[in-house]
Design an enzyme around this catalytic site. Structure first.
Site, mmCIF file in Angstrom:
data_model
loop_
_atom_site.group_PDB
_atom_site.id
_atom_site.type_symbol
_atom_site.label_atom_id
_atom_site.label_comp_id
_atom_site.label_asym_id
_atom_site.label_seq_id
_atom_site.Cartn_x
_atom_site.Cartn_y
_atom_site.Cartn_z
ATOM 1 N N HIS A 140 45.590 -14.182 -25.947
ATOM 2 C CA HIS A 140 46.410 -15.460 -26.768
ATOM 3 C C HIS A 140 44.924 -16.749 -25.488
ATOM 4 C CE1 HIS A 140 48.302 -14.478 -28.748
ATOM 5 N NE2 HIS A 140 49.230 -13.581 -28.573
ATOM 6 N N CYS A 192 30.529 -26.427 -48.016
ATOM 7 C CA CYS A 192 31.284 -26.323 -46.710
ATOM 8 C C CYS A 192 30.589 -25.530 -45.194
ATOM 9 C CB CYS A 192 32.578 -25.668 -46.692
ATOM 10 S SG CYS A 192 32.671 -24.539 -48.151
HETATM 11 C C1 PEP Z 1 30.503 -20.034 -45.472
HETATM 12 O O1 PEP Z 1 30.521 -18.463 -46.092
HETATM 13 O O2 PEP Z 1 29.357 -20.769 -46.323
HETATM 14 C C2 PEP Z 1 31.905 -20.041 -45.749
HETATM 15 C C3 PEP Z 1 31.641 -21.571 -45.234
HETATM 16 O O3 PEP Z 1 32.911 -19.535 -45.569
HETATM 17 P P1 PEP Z 1 32.837 -18.634 -44.191
HETATM 18 O O4 PEP Z 1 31.541 -19.294 -43.001
HETATM 19 O O5 PEP Z 1 33.999 -18.583 -43.871
HETATM 20 O O6 PEP Z 1 32.166 -16.370 -44.511
#
Ligand code: PEP
Ligand code: MG
Length: 548
Positions: free
Chosen positions: A204, A500
């Site tokens: 943790h 993202c």
């Molecule tokens: C991605 O694949 O770009 C994404 C944002 O998801 P993760 O990095 O959590 O796989």
């Protein structure tokens, strides 16, 4: 391991939280209870000792409840789970019965609880499971808590009078084992790092250090007795190297790696680009809000499970998601449904061993075949939606059929809940979904491009393989054509599209993303200001994109 050069001493431990820091140390000592009272009891003494122990248990339960509240507020409900678990252990009738049985045998309260908890701890430590071994240390912490009450002691900083020790403030705390409670007791003192003797990467402490953005090293036996309070050290949480009394040359060589604690300055939202935040735990929403994120564009909810060390039930998930929503005060949050499997396995699920897990039982596929996993999450989110609008985002979608099946499953699983507004969206991470973008945009409420996986699957290049790391990059025209097609399709359908993946945090690509029609990105909260500044420099006209 240590090596001496000049006046400096070098140690190599286990890096558990990244970052490099140059600072003085502050020693933190737990009460060791090496000289705890031990005496024989009989007759009326037996009841007296049982009642002392029962009172100590009550006090510790109250302290754990207080700690649960503090940790929930400052870090998150999932991380507070450990204190809830400790409380449950303490209230376990079997465990209490065994402690009382030791008193019946003639032990005083301190010895009775020590014998009982040591027995459990050594049984757990023998199991061949790293995670359970880590949990054995929770029993050690419980023992310390009870003994602190019975012996009227409490953990303390061990400061020598002449070191001008500042109780962790602007210091690296050196301690034998960093339990979550110690972390909470000293966090907030402006501390700069941790060095501990024990504790693995799944402890943790490691999870907390990473959540707090503090560099940390563990696995340095007896370090606590080797560094006087106030000594200067150079801690490298990336490599596990610790240099005690670094020479001027060492300091000069490491100067460009040393990060003075980031003084993050919020930059207000800019008209050129909408910048949301990626978070892994609810508590990270606090920093996102401070950095004026225009929503959470990716909440990697599976990390709540990893932080808590196992599967969370509906109520626990509800608490985490609700607390993130409260922190974001109504801004949109894209709750990504559990993206478990491949590089994100969860032992508790007993997933099959696969030759090719990146192409195997993961993401959307796993959600569809494990309703036991999807149902509690869907229900928790539906409950949150009664208080604030919720955006549900499905990971690793391969096409329209999968999206329909997941949305339908979500709605069936939550049909008895009086839900509020729930939007359903997808991640574009798999090329086949990009080829079906038009059909998907006709039905989804929003979408986000996960460039980390999209690059992996588009170019067939493993995102986790350091040998081919140079090939995992977006610098190919065909990739930008794909992004541009996606943004055009989103515009035509009038649906919001964001990006993202890590690409969005890299300011060398901000302008190119904008030129290719990306008008919303989601990045780590620590990168928001930088990305906004890059967007302003880029001076690309913002077309009217779809908004809520
Ligand atoms: C991605 O694949 O770009 C994404 C944002 O998801 P993760 O990095 O959590 O796989
Ligand atoms: Mg992904």
């Amino acid at each position: 391991m240590s090596a001496k050069q000049n006046n400096e001493t070098r140690y190599t431990g286990l890096p558990i939280s990244p970052g490099v820091v140059l600072a003085k140390v502050c020693l933190f000592k737990q009460s060791m209870h090496n000289t705890m009272p031990s005496y024989e009891v009989s007759g009326k003494g037996v009841e007296r000792e049982k009642s002392r122990l029962a009172k100590a248990r009550e006090i510790v339960v109250t302290r754990l409840e207080d700690l649960t509240g503090t940790v929930t507020d400052r870090i998150g409900p999932a991380e507070a789970g450990i204190f809830v678990a400790q409380k449950m252990m303490l209230q376990d009738p079997v465990l209490c019965g065994e402690m009382d049985a030791e008193i019946d045998e003639g032990c005083n309260a301190e010895r009775a609880l020590t014998i009982t908890l040591d027995r459990y701890e050594s049984q757990l430590a023998q199991l061949d499971d790293e995670y359970i071994k880590e949990r054995a240390s929770d029993l050690g912490e419980l023992k310390r808590r009870l003994l602190d009450v019975l012996c009227d002691t409490s953990p303390s900083f061990e400061c020598s009078a002449d070191s001008k020790c500042r109780r962790g403030n602007d210091r690296v705390v050196v301690t034998e084992e960093l339990t979550p409670s110690i972390a909470m007791e000293i966090e907030g003192n402006g501390l700069l790092g941790f060095v501990t003797e024990r504790g693995g990467k799944t402890s943790h402490a490691a999870i907390l250090a990473r959540a707090l953005g503090i560099p940390a090293i563990s696995g340095l036996p007896d370090i606590h007795n080797q560094i006087p309070c106030g000594t200067e050290i150079l801690l490298n949480g990336n490599t596990g190297e610790l240099v005690v009394r670094p020479s001027a040359q060492t300091k000069a060589e490491s100067a460009d790696q040393i990060v003075t604690p980031e003084r993050l300055e919020a930059v207000e939202p800019v008209k050129q680009l909408t910048v949301m935040a990626n978070i892994s735990t609810a508590a990270e929403a606090k920093l996102a809000a401070e950095m004026q994120a225009e929503g959470i564009g990716l909440y990697r909810t599976e990390f709540e499970f990893f932080a808590a060390g196992g599967v969370l039930d509906e109520d626990q998930q509800y608490e985490s998601y609700r607390s993130a929503a409260m922190l974001m005060e109504g801004s949109p949050i894209y709750f990504r449904m559990l993206d478990i499997g491949a590089d994100k396995p969860l032992d508790e699920l007993n997933l099959p061993q696969e030759d090719n897990p990146a192409l195997g039982f993961r993401g959307a596929r796993l959600l569809l075949r494990r309703p036991d996993l999807m149902r509690p999450q869907a229900r928790a989110l539906a409950r949150v939606s009664a208080e604030t609008p919720v955006c549900v985002m499905y990971p690793m979608i391969t096409g329209i059929d999968q999206f329909r099946a997941l949305k339908q499953a979500f709605e069936e699983m939550t049909s008895d809940i009086n839900s509020g507004r729930i939007r359903h969206g997808v991640m574009f991470e798999v090329p086949s979904a990009c080829m079906e973008a038009q059909a998907l945009f006709d039905e989804v409420d929003f979408a986000s491009i996960g460039s980390n996986d999209l690059i992996q699957y588009f170019f067939a290049v493993d995102r986790n393989n350091s040998t081919v790391a140079d090939d995992h990059r977006p610098d190919y025209e065909v990739f930008w054509r794909l992004l541009s097609n996606l943004s055009l399709t989103a515009d035509l359908a009038g649906k919001p599209l964001s990006l993202c993946g890590e690409l969005a945090s890299d300011v060398q690509y901000t302008e190119k993303l904008m030129v290719n029609g990306i008008r919303t990105v989601s990045v780590s909260a620590r990168r928001i200001s930088e990305v906004r500044q890059a967007a302003v420099r880029a001076q690309v006209d913002r077309h009217a994109g779809a908004a809520y």
